[in-house]
Design a protein around this motif. Structure first.
Motif, PDB file in Angstrom:
ATOM      1  N   ARG A 224     -75.888  80.096 -31.809  1.00 12.17           N
ATOM      2  CA  ARG A 224     -76.153  80.936 -32.969  1.00 12.17           C
ATOM      3  C   ARG A 224     -77.318  81.889 -32.685  1.00 12.17           C
ATOM      4  NH1 ARG A 224     -76.318  77.141 -36.039  1.00 12.17           N
ATOM      5  NH2 ARG A 224     -74.166  77.221 -36.790  1.00 12.17           N
ATOM      6  N   LYS A 225     -78.394  81.350 -32.125  1.00 12.81           N
ATOM      7  CA  LYS A 225     -79.577  82.157 -31.833  1.00 12.81           C
ATOM      8  C   LYS A 225     -79.267  83.212 -30.769  1.00 12.81           C
ATOM      9  CE  LYS A 225     -83.900  83.373 -31.830  1.00 12.81           C
ATOM     10  NZ  LYS A 225     -84.545  83.998 -32.989  1.00 12.81           N
ATOM     11  N   ILE A 226     -78.586  82.820 -29.703  1.00 16.86           N
ATOM     12  CA  ILE A 226     -78.279  83.766 -28.628  1.00 16.86           C
ATOM     13  C   ILE A 226     -77.317  84.844 -29.115  1.00 16.86           C
ATOM     14  CG2 ILE A 226     -77.230  83.983 -26.327  1.00 16.86           C
ATOM     15  CD1 ILE A 226     -78.314  81.090 -25.807  1.00 16.86           C
ATOM     16  N   THR A 227     -76.383  84.473 -29.972  1.00 18.02           N
ATOM     17  CA  THR A 227     -75.466  85.462 -30.549  1.00 18.02           C
ATOM     18  C   THR A 227     -76.231  86.482 -31.378  1.00 18.02           C
ATOM     19  OG1 THR A 227     -73.607  83.915 -30.563  1.00 18.02           O
ATOM     20  CG2 THR A 227     -73.481  85.778 -32.075  1.00 18.02           C
ATOM     21  N   GLU A 251     -65.456  76.823 -33.615  1.00 20.85           N
ATOM     22  CA  GLU A 251     -66.732  76.995 -34.304  1.00 20.85           C
ATOM     23  C   GLU A 251     -67.617  78.010 -33.567  1.00 20.85           C
ATOM     24  OE1 GLU A 251     -65.285  72.816 -35.264  1.00 20.85           O
ATOM     25  OE2 GLU A 251     -65.250  74.209 -33.559  1.00 20.85           O
ATOM     26  N   THR A 252     -67.536  78.007 -32.237  1.00 18.63           N
ATOM     27  CA  THR A 252     -68.313  78.975 -31.461  1.00 18.63           C
ATOM     28  C   THR A 252     -67.790  80.381 -31.682  1.00 18.63           C
ATOM     29  OG1 THR A 252     -68.726  77.274 -29.771  1.00 18.63           O
ATOM     30  CG2 THR A 252     -69.142  79.566 -29.158  1.00 18.63           C
ATOM     31  N   LEU A 253     -66.480  80.551 -31.671  1.00 17.04           N
ATOM     32  CA  LEU A 253     -65.894  81.868 -31.888  1.00 17.04           C
ATOM     33  C   LEU A 253     -66.240  82.411 -33.276  1.00 17.04           C
ATOM     34  CD1 LEU A 253     -62.330  81.366 -30.350  1.00 17.04           C
ATOM     35  CD2 LEU A 253     -64.327  82.431 -29.301  1.00 17.04           C
ATOM     36  N   ALA A 254     -66.361  81.505 -34.244  1.00 15.87           N
ATOM     37  CA  ALA A 254     -66.676  81.931 -35.612  1.00 15.87           C
ATOM     38  C   ALA A 254     -68.060  82.562 -35.717  1.00 15.87           C
ATOM     39  CB  ALA A 254     -66.569  80.740 -36.565  1.00 15.87           C
ATOM     40  N   LEU A 255     -68.938  82.271 -34.753  1.00 15.91           N
ATOM     41  CA  LEU A 255     -70.277  82.848 -34.778  1.00 15.91           C
ATOM     42  C   LEU A 255     -70.251  84.366 -34.609  1.00 15.91           C
ATOM     43  CD1 LEU A 255     -72.214  80.282 -32.527  1.00 15.91           C
ATOM     44  CD2 LEU A 255     -72.239  80.422 -35.023  1.00 15.91           C
ATOM     45  N   ASN A 258     -68.741  88.917 -38.442  1.00 12.80           N
ATOM     46  CA  ASN A 258     -69.803  89.709 -39.078  1.00 12.80           C
ATOM     47  C   ASN A 258     -70.877  90.167 -38.093  1.00 12.80           C
ATOM     48  OD1 ASN A 258     -68.583  89.295 -41.677  1.00 12.80           O
ATOM     49  ND2 ASN A 258     -69.529  87.257 -41.719  1.00 12.80           N
ATOM     50  N   THR A 259     -70.508  90.258 -36.807  1.00 14.12           N
ATOM     51  CA  THR A 259     -71.388  90.859 -35.800  1.00 14.12           C
ATOM     52  C   THR A 259     -70.631  91.986 -35.116  1.00 14.12           C
ATOM     53  OG1 THR A 259     -70.705  89.577 -33.844  1.00 14.12           O
ATOM     54  CG2 THR A 259     -72.297  88.533 -35.346  1.00 14.12           C
TER      55      THR A 259
END
Length: 282
Positions: A224-227, A251-255, A258-259
């Protein structure tokens, strides 16, 4: 004692903790490290171990019987054809990470820039940044880690492999801003404590838990932080690569929702597990 006879003794002892194929592999690695001999040399030569040599072999065997990884026994591991020092402060480089590095190198070489600015987050032994610096001639590579001890090892590995990498002693979770980069890569801690039951004893007993485990309640905190940092500080058209927990791919892809990071591919590793993600900043 004759070395061929000792081989039988060595392997039989190891069969109490590992399978025969691995026991044989350990013997031949030790043969190279201790005697500078190859498999064929053992066939062609009759070697009688001195008392000192026998003591060295026994010291190696005793460590292996505790299930200490052989890479830590000899403080050495190989990654992408390069030699790396490893110790208790660094993870042992994995074949899956080689696949990630191969993907990055291929991507970079398909999109030549005057100079690639690359950031690796979570240095460890330095296997990722050193290998990228070795294989991408037009790259300026930076790598950060929270562990000073790991950075010391990584710096030695950069020197040993003849590359220039800038190393930062920095906690990414406390990082507010970074320079602009063309590519960010990270293989952060991602194993949940609930998954320890799947982890081999030699990993649990010897590899640094700081680099392995995350809290069950917040397993994606590094991602989350690195994204967030990539969304803010990657150059337009820049790339983000992750090695991921196979159980948390969705769950990782969902991060990335909205970016400005758009998922281009989720890849499986050689064992068929979801293991790598690549996103590109639009």
């Amino acid at each position: 004692m004759n070395l061929k006879d000792y081989k039988t003794q060595f392997i039989n002892a190891l069969l109490t903790v590992v399978e025969e194929e691995e026991a044989n592999s350990f013997f031949y690695i030790a043969l190279d490290e201790l005697m500078h001999m190859r498999r064929v040399d053992l066939v062609l030569q009759e070697v009688v171990l001195s008392a000192e040599q026998l003591a060295q072999w026994q010291g190696v065997l005793e460590q292996l019987l505790t299930e200490k990884p052989i890479q830590y026994v000899f403080s050495k591991a190989y990654f992408y054809g390069l030699e790396f020092s490893v110790n208790e402060h660094t993870l042992i480089p994995r074949p899956e990470t080689e696949e990630l590095v191969e993907w990055i190198i291929h991507t970079v070489k398909q999109q030549p820039l005057k100079q690639w600015r690359i950031l690796d987050i979570g240095t460890g032994s330095g296997c990722i940044p050193v290998t990228l610096a070795k294989n991408i001639s037009n790259a300026v590579v930076t790598s950060m880690d929270v562990s000073e001890k790991a950075l010391e090892v990584a710096k030695r590995n950069a020197d040993h492999n003849g590359v220039s990498v800038r190393f930062l002693h920095q906690d990414v979770l406390k990082t507010v801003s970074i320079e602009e980069y063309d590519l960010i890569v990270s293989n952060p801690p991602y194993v949940r404590h609930l998954e320890k039951i799947e982890i081999q004893k030699n990993v649990l007993g010897y590899e640094p838990h700081l680099a392995l485990f995350v809290d069950d309640s917040n397993p994606l905190l590094f991602y989350r932080k690195i994204t967030e940092l990539a969304d803010a500080f990657l150059a337009p058209g820049g790339h983000l690569f992750f090695e991921i927990n196979q159980y948390l791919a969705n769950e990782t892809l969902a991060l990335f929702e909205n970016t400005r990071l758009k998922t281009t591919e989720l890849r499986k590793d050689m064992r068929g597990n979801d293991r790598m993600v690549h996103a590109e900043k639009k």
